[in-house]
Every structure is written in C-alpha cells, then in structure tokens.
Design a protein around this motif. Structure first.
Motif, PDB file in Angstrom:
ATOM      1  N   UNK A  44       0.828  -1.202   0.000  1.00  9.34           N
ATOM      2  CA  UNK A  44       0.000   0.000   0.000  1.00  9.34           C
ATOM      3  C   UNK A  44       0.866   1.256   0.000  1.00  9.34           C
ATOM      4  N   UNK A  45       1.900   1.263   0.820  1.00  8.52           N
ATOM      5  CA  UNK A  45       2.808   2.413   0.867  1.00  8.52           C
ATOM      6  C   UNK A  45       3.564   2.560  -0.441  1.00  8.52           C
ATOM      7  N   UNK A  46       3.944   1.429  -1.026  1.00  7.25           N
ATOM      8  CA  UNK A  46       4.635   1.462  -2.321  1.00  7.25           C
ATOM      9  C   UNK A  46       3.767   2.143  -3.365  1.00  7.25           C
ATOM     10  N   UNK A  47       2.488   1.796  -3.416  1.00  7.54           N
ATOM     11  CA  UNK A  47       1.603   2.395  -4.421  1.00  7.54           C
ATOM     12  C   UNK A  47       1.398   3.881  -4.160  1.00  7.54           C
ATOM     13  N   UNK A  48       1.309   4.269  -2.900  1.00  7.88           N
ATOM     14  CA  UNK A  48       1.184   5.691  -2.582  1.00  7.88           C
ATOM     15  C   UNK A  48       2.425   6.456  -3.030  1.00  7.88           C
ATOM     16  N   UNK A  50       4.473   5.516  -5.365  1.00 10.95           N
ATOM     17  CA  UNK A  50       4.516   5.472  -6.820  1.00 10.95           C
ATOM     18  C   UNK A  50       3.685   6.610  -7.421  1.00 10.95           C
ATOM     19  N   UNK A  51       2.501   6.832  -6.868  1.00  6.41           N
ATOM     20  CA  UNK A  51       1.648   7.907  -7.373  1.00  6.41           C
ATOM     21  C   UNK A  51       2.316   9.260  -7.146  1.00  6.41           C
ATOM     22  N   UNK A  52       2.915   9.412  -5.970  1.00  3.83           N
ATOM     23  CA  UNK A  52       3.554  10.684  -5.638  1.00  3.83           C
ATOM     24  C   UNK A  52       4.789  10.947  -6.489  1.00  3.83           C
ATOM     25  N   UNK A  53       5.466   9.876  -6.915  1.00  9.03           N
ATOM     26  CA  UNK A  53       6.701  10.028  -7.687  1.00  9.03           C
ATOM     27  C   UNK A  53       6.584   9.258  -9.009  1.00  9.03           C
ATOM     28  N   UNK A  54       5.447   9.437  -9.643  1.00  4.90           N
ATOM     29  CA  UNK A  54       5.173   8.675 -10.859  1.00  4.90           C
ATOM     30  C   UNK A  54       6.164   9.013 -11.973  1.00  4.90           C
ATOM     31  N   UNK A  55       6.566  10.268 -12.064  1.00  2.23           N
ATOM     32  CA  UNK A  55       7.519  10.652 -13.094  1.00  2.23           C
ATOM     33  C   UNK A  55       8.835   9.906 -12.956  1.00  2.23           C
ATOM     34  N   UNK A 117      -2.635  -0.298 -10.959  1.00  2.00           N
ATOM     35  CA  UNK A 117      -3.219  -0.495  -9.636  1.00  2.00           C
ATOM     36  C   UNK A 117      -3.071   0.753  -8.782  1.00  2.00           C
ATOM     37  N   UNK A 118      -1.896   1.350  -8.814  1.00  2.01           N
ATOM     38  CA  UNK A 118      -1.612   2.495  -7.944  1.00  2.01           C
ATOM     39  C   UNK A 118      -2.451   3.714  -8.309  1.00  2.01           C
ATOM     40  N   UNK A 119      -2.686   3.922  -9.600  1.00  2.31           N
ATOM     41  CA  UNK A 119      -3.414   5.107 -10.044  1.00  2.31           C
ATOM     42  C   UNK A 119      -4.925   4.914 -10.079  1.00  2.31           C
ATOM     43  N   UNK A 120      -5.382   3.696  -9.772  1.00  5.78           N
ATOM     44  CA  UNK A 120      -6.815   3.438  -9.769  1.00  5.78           C
ATOM     45  C   UNK A 120      -7.396   3.147 -11.124  1.00  5.78           C
ATOM     46  N   UNK A 126      -9.681  -1.691  -2.130  1.00  4.50           N
ATOM     47  CA  UNK A 126      -8.329  -1.462  -1.625  1.00  4.50           C
ATOM     48  C   UNK A 126      -7.653  -2.770  -1.238  1.00  4.50           C
ATOM     49  N   UNK A 127      -8.410  -3.685  -0.628  1.00  5.88           N
ATOM     50  CA  UNK A 127      -7.817  -4.956  -0.210  1.00  5.88           C
ATOM     51  C   UNK A 127      -7.327  -5.756  -1.416  1.00  5.88           C
ATOM     52  N   UNK A 128      -8.152  -5.784  -2.470  1.00  2.00           N
ATOM     53  CA  UNK A 128      -7.768  -6.525  -3.666  1.00  2.00           C
ATOM     54  C   UNK A 128      -6.577  -5.861  -4.345  1.00  2.00           C
ATOM     55  N   UNK A 129      -6.596  -4.537  -4.435  1.00  4.02           N
ATOM     56  CA  UNK A 129      -5.489  -3.811  -5.058  1.00  4.02           C
ATOM     57  C   UNK A 129      -4.188  -4.047  -4.307  1.00  4.02           C
TER      58      UNK A 129
END
Length: 239
Positions: A44-48, A50-55, A117-120, A126-129
């Motif tokens: 979950x933290x990894x995906x957050x 990733x979104x914050x530092x997607x570039x 997954x990270x960007x929705x 959330x559990x499945x993602x």
C-alpha cells in the motif's frame, strides 16, 4: 556504420565497450536508484509513493527499456569479438545474456501493471489492489532471482573467453568468473537463506568484485580497445 564492419578492429572494440559502459550508467539508475526511492516493504505504501513520484517511476521503466535495447547490441558485438576464440562458448554466452534480458522484459509488464493499480485505473477494492500489488512485487523479486542465474552463466562464459582470447588483461577474466558467484549468492540469500547474515555479507563482497570487473572491462574496451589479433578466420567471416 563502418564501425560495425570489422569485429577484429580496435574501433569495433571501443564501440562495444561504450555500449557496455552505458548499460552500467542507465542500469544503476533504473535498477539501483529508482526502486530505492519507490518500493517499500508494504504494498500500500509502495503504491502511494509510486503515485507521488510517478515521473521518477516512469523514468526508471524508460531507462530499463533503453538498457535492454543497448543489451541487444552489446551481446551481439561481444559474440562477434570472442567467437574467433571459441564460437560455442561465445554463442552460449550470448544466449545466456539474451535469457537475462528476456526475463527483465517480462518483469517490466508487472511494473506497468503496478502503475495501473496504484493510479486506480484498475477498478478494485483497496484490499484486492493491495493483494495484487503484493503479488506483482513478489513476482518481480522472483524475476530478479531468475535473471541473475542467466547472468551468472553469461559472466562465467565471458570470463573464460577473456582468459582464452588474450584480447584484454586476464585480470578481468578472473574477476568476472569469481565475482559472478555474487549473483548466485544474492539469489540464494534472498530466496533460501534470508536469515544468514554472514551469507549476505559474503555476496556483497563478490558483487563488488564483479561490478569492478565489469566496469573495468567495459572501460578498457572503450578507452583502449582489444589488443591486436590475427584477422578473422575467412570461414567464420562468411558464416
């Protein structure tokens, strides 16, 4: 394109070394730096992150793709340089390196899926993602263990060819052969013996040896070029 005409020339060797050294530069960014900034122990933290530092994450994927394209040229040119030493070993070394690149390419598909997954973009709870993200990260880790086995074989064969050829200092050959076990030890440590701290320290030492050997080998080719040798066997040139 004339630089690609004669695998026995210093110009050809220098170009090969330049390609090889560029792999180290872009690979250090894509494989070393980017994951340390994005991937954590929690999906979950990894995906957050990733979104914050997607570039940065996408730049890492782009650098990975670039590395694989350069790898195609590098493995082909290494084969051409060393096939006059032993064509069977040179071809096997090329195939082993190609196997490594193929596994790395498959791993990129899971990295791209993690972005969805990270960007929705992939609709799920959330559990499945989080569960899918954790699975993709585990598959990615398994991919590292697999490509390292292919790369170990490649380095063993390349080191042997270096020793037999006399084209570059033999020290690089010994370093490639001995240091190659660092990749095997790294896979074994991560997969089978994560609690063995002494084993983890041992693999770092071997990885340091192979890194210095690879970089030194690439720089020697790029700056000096291979030593003068007899012209390529006409039978091999026509093959």
């Amino acid at each position: 394109m004339k630089a690609f005409n004669d695998p026995t020339s210093r110009a050809y060797g220098r170009l090969t070394g330049a390609f090889y050294f560029s792999i180290a530069i872009f690979g250090a960014f894509a494989i070393g730096y980017v994951p340390s900034q994005i991937v954590t122990g929690d999906p979950a933290t990894t995906m957050e992150t990733l979104v914050a530092r997607r570039g940065l994450y996408n730049a890492g994927i782009g650098a990975d793709v670039l590395v694989m394209l350069i790898e195609v040229m590098t493995m082909t040119m290494l084969y051409q340089i060393f096939r006059r030493t032993n064509e069977t070993l040179a071809f096997a070394a090329m195939l082993a390196r190609f196997g490594m690149v193929a596994v790395m390419g498959a791993m990129l598909l899971f990295q791209a899926g993690l972005t969805g997954l990270a960007t929705g973009e992939i609709a799920a709870s959330d559990d499945i993602r989080n569960a899918l993200a954790g699975l993709m990260l585990e598959i990615h880790h398994a991919g590292v263990w697999v490509w390292q086995a292919f790369f170990w074989m490649h380095l063993m064969l390349l080191g042997t060819l270096v020793l037999k050829s006399g084209l570059v200092p033999r020290l690089f050959g010994y370093g490639l052969i001995v240091g190659s076990f660092g990749y095997v030890f790294d896979s074994l440590y991560s997969f089978a013996f994560p609690e063995a701290d002494w084993f983890g320290t041992l693999r770092i030492g071997f990885l340091a040896i192979v890194t210095l050997s690879e970089v030194g080998f690439a720089l020697w080719l790029a700056l000096r070029g291979p030593k003068d040798t007899a012209p390529l066997n006409p039978a091999l040139a026509a093959a």
